[in-house]
Write a protein that holds these residues in place. Sequence first.
Motif, mmCIF file in Angstrom:
data_model
loop_
_atom_site.group_PDB
_atom_site.id
_atom_site.type_symbol
_atom_site.label_atom_id
_atom_site.label_comp_id
_atom_site.label_asym_id
_atom_site.label_seq_id
_atom_site.Cartn_x
_atom_site.Cartn_y
_atom_site.Cartn_z
ATOM 1 N N LEU A 105 0.726 -1.095 0.329
ATOM 2 C CA LEU A 105 -0.016 0.014 0.006
ATOM 3 C C LEU A 105 0.860 1.436 -0.178
ATOM 4 C CD1 LEU A 105 -3.389 -1.311 2.582
ATOM 5 C CD2 LEU A 105 -3.041 -0.725 0.113
ATOM 6 N N ARG A 106 1.961 0.924 0.572
ATOM 7 C CA ARG A 106 2.878 2.246 0.401
ATOM 8 C C ARG A 106 3.664 2.405 -0.502
ATOM 9 N NH1 ARG A 106 4.670 2.659 6.435
ATOM 10 N NH2 ARG A 106 2.363 4.144 7.323
ATOM 11 N N GLY A 107 3.435 0.987 -1.880
ATOM 12 C CA GLY A 107 4.015 1.255 -3.083
ATOM 13 C C GLY A 107 5.607 0.814 -3.049
ATOM 14 N N LYS A 108 6.140 0.231 -2.053
ATOM 15 C CA LYS A 108 7.339 -0.080 -1.883
ATOM 16 C C LYS A 108 7.786 -1.985 -2.360
ATOM 17 C CE LYS A 108 8.132 1.839 2.964
ATOM 18 N NZ LYS A 108 8.232 1.854 3.608
ATOM 19 N N MET A 109 6.735 -2.295 -3.066
ATOM 20 C CA MET A 109 6.838 -3.644 -3.126
ATOM 21 C C MET A 109 5.272 -3.313 -4.477
ATOM 22 S SD MET A 109 6.150 -7.002 -0.642
ATOM 23 C CE MET A 109 7.450 -6.108 0.333
ATOM 24 N N SER A 110 5.598 -4.497 -5.597
ATOM 25 C CA SER A 110 4.640 -5.187 -6.022
ATOM 26 C C SER A 110 3.564 -5.447 -5.300
ATOM 27 C CB SER A 110 4.550 -5.411 -7.762
ATOM 28 O OG SER A 110 5.158 -6.926 -7.211
ATOM 29 N N LEU A 111 1.805 -5.917 -5.580
ATOM 30 C CA LEU A 111 0.884 -6.802 -5.146
ATOM 31 C C LEU A 111 1.421 -8.286 -5.287
ATOM 32 C CD1 LEU A 111 -1.638 -7.317 -3.607
ATOM 33 C CD2 LEU A 111 -3.148 -7.347 -6.151
ATOM 34 N N GLU A 112 1.691 -8.910 -6.905
ATOM 35 C CA GLU A 112 2.828 -10.082 -6.742
ATOM 36 C C GLU A 112 3.856 -10.014 -5.938
ATOM 37 O OE1 GLU A 112 2.108 -12.630 -8.288
ATOM 38 O OE2 GLU A 112 -0.158 -11.433 -8.491
ATOM 39 N N GLU A 113 5.414 -9.432 -5.638
ATOM 40 C CA GLU A 113 6.028 -9.357 -4.420
ATOM 41 C C GLU A 113 5.236 -9.603 -2.654
ATOM 42 O OE1 GLU A 113 9.522 -6.473 -6.593
ATOM 43 O OE2 GLU A 113 7.652 -5.736 -5.799
ATOM 44 N N CYS A 114 4.364 -8.771 -2.887
ATOM 45 C CA CYS A 114 3.920 -8.940 -1.687
ATOM 46 C C CYS A 114 3.070 -9.860 -1.527
ATOM 47 C CB CYS A 114 2.646 -8.052 -1.398
ATOM 48 S SG CYS A 114 1.172 -7.385 -0.170
ATOM 49 N N VAL A 115 2.126 -10.809 -1.991
ATOM 50 C CA VAL A 115 1.728 -12.333 -2.398
ATOM 51 C C VAL A 115 2.930 -12.608 -1.979
ATOM 52 C CG1 VAL A 115 0.557 -14.256 -3.977
ATOM 53 C CG2 VAL A 115 -0.487 -11.526 -3.209
ATOM 54 N N SER A 116 3.963 -12.616 -2.735
ATOM 55 C CA SER A 116 4.943 -14.262 -2.506
ATOM 56 C C SER A 116 5.707 -13.959 -1.252
ATOM 57 C CB SER A 116 6.062 -13.479 -3.743
ATOM 58 O OG SER A 116 6.944 -14.078 -4.203
ATOM 59 N N LEU A 117 6.108 -12.862 -0.985
ATOM 60 C CA LEU A 117 6.856 -12.767 0.981
ATOM 61 C C LEU A 117 5.626 -12.739 1.857
ATOM 62 C CD1 LEU A 117 9.264 -12.086 2.375
ATOM 63 C CD2 LEU A 117 8.360 -9.352 1.956
ATOM 64 N N TRP A 118 3.941 -12.293 1.146
ATOM 65 C CA TRP A 118 3.536 -13.185 2.682
ATOM 66 C C TRP A 118 2.888 -14.469 2.596
ATOM 67 C CZ3 TRP A 118 -2.245 -11.305 2.179
ATOM 68 C CH2 TRP A 118 -3.373 -11.264 2.918
ATOM 69 N N THR A 119 3.023 -15.373 1.444
ATOM 70 C CA THR A 119 3.705 -16.763 1.305
ATOM 71 C C THR A 119 4.847 -17.316 1.778
ATOM 72 O OG1 THR A 119 1.851 -16.769 -0.830
ATOM 73 C CG2 THR A 119 2.924 -18.695 -0.612
ATOM 74 N N ARG A 120 5.673 -17.435 1.355
ATOM 75 C CA ARG A 120 7.248 -17.356 2.384
ATOM 76 C C ARG A 120 6.489 -17.272 3.281
ATOM 77 N NH1 ARG A 120 11.388 -14.323 -0.541
ATOM 78 N NH2 ARG A 120 11.840 -13.058 1.450
ATOM 79 N N ASN A 121 6.595 -15.923 4.435
ATOM 80 C CA ASN A 121 6.423 -16.284 5.742
ATOM 81 C C ASN A 121 5.584 -16.828 6.340
ATOM 82 O OD1 ASN A 121 8.827 -14.397 5.468
ATOM 83 N ND2 ASN A 121 6.646 -12.260 5.075
ATOM 84 N N THR A 122 4.632 -16.809 5.119
ATOM 85 C CA THR A 122 2.951 -17.855 6.227
ATOM 86 C C THR A 122 3.848 -18.981 5.601
ATOM 87 O OG1 THR A 122 1.748 -16.836 5.041
ATOM 88 C CG2 THR A 122 0.259 -18.716 5.758
ATOM 89 N N ARG A 123 4.127 -19.606 4.716
ATOM 90 C CA ARG A 123 5.246 -20.729 4.790
ATOM 91 C C ARG A 123 6.022 -21.062 5.956
ATOM 92 N NH1 ARG A 123 8.832 -24.367 3.788
ATOM 93 N NH2 ARG A 123 8.612 -26.251 2.226
ATOM 94 N N ALA A 124 6.955 -20.227 6.285
ATOM 95 C CA ALA A 124 7.629 -20.058 7.304
ATOM 96 C C ALA A 124 6.852 -20.578 8.877
ATOM 97 C CB ALA A 124 8.432 -19.273 7.129
ATOM 98 N N TYR A 125 6.338 -20.251 9.102
ATOM 99 C CA TYR A 125 5.045 -19.986 10.564
ATOM 100 C C TYR A 125 4.500 -21.292 10.296
ATOM 101 C CZ TYR A 125 1.851 -19.184 14.272
ATOM 102 O OH TYR A 125 0.750 -18.346 14.934
ATOM 103 N N ALA A 126 4.239 -21.432 9.123
ATOM 104 C CA ALA A 126 3.825 -23.358 9.373
ATOM 105 C C ALA A 126 4.339 -24.424 9.520
ATOM 106 C CB ALA A 126 2.509 -23.676 8.270
ATOM 107 N N LYS A 127 5.774 -24.047 9.171
ATOM 108 C CA LYS A 127 6.979 -25.405 9.583
ATOM 109 C C LYS A 127 7.323 -25.160 10.710
ATOM 110 C CE LYS A 127 11.714 -25.692 7.753
ATOM 111 N NZ LYS A 127 12.733 -25.915 6.922
#
Length: 166
Positions: A105-127
């Motif tokens: 939302l602050r323009g620091k990354m694209s939506l795809e980068e946001c989803v990718s990072l969010w997915t990676r962080n969610t996976r790390a939490y699930a692990k």
Amino acid sequence: MDPVYAAKIHPNDSQRNIRALEVWEGTGKTFSWWHAHAPRPLACNVLRLGVGLPLPELTPHLETRIRAMLKAGALEEARRALALCPDTAAPGWSGIGCAELAAYLRGKMSLEECVSLWTRNTRAYAKRQWTWFRADARIRWFRPEELAAVERTVADFLHRASENAS
């Protein structure tokens, strides 16, 4: 306020320090007082069940879930939250996905980068969750599609418990 509890936690652990102060302010009693007066756990026979998938099978579902959250309004919710509390260091922004959405939302990354990072962080939490729960050998694990086996396990447990009670 509570030197006994303070000795147990790190002075920089702001979350625990704040919680201890909230308890003291709200009740007039220290955290260590509450710990000392907590009822002892009852001796119970407990059935521990876990339902899950191994991480490699779970991983593809994570992005699907995140995309469903976006479709259900997560982005709009984050936009409203950012307007109310622009300080992303505030505790409400510590959840997985929150920082990623704020960065988008602050323009620091694209939506795809946001989803990718969010997915990676969610996976790390699930692990981390998987590692934590797998360490408890008392948990009986089932796959999501094994509902009948879960029902049988619960029925057997209840049957044995009723036999032992009589």
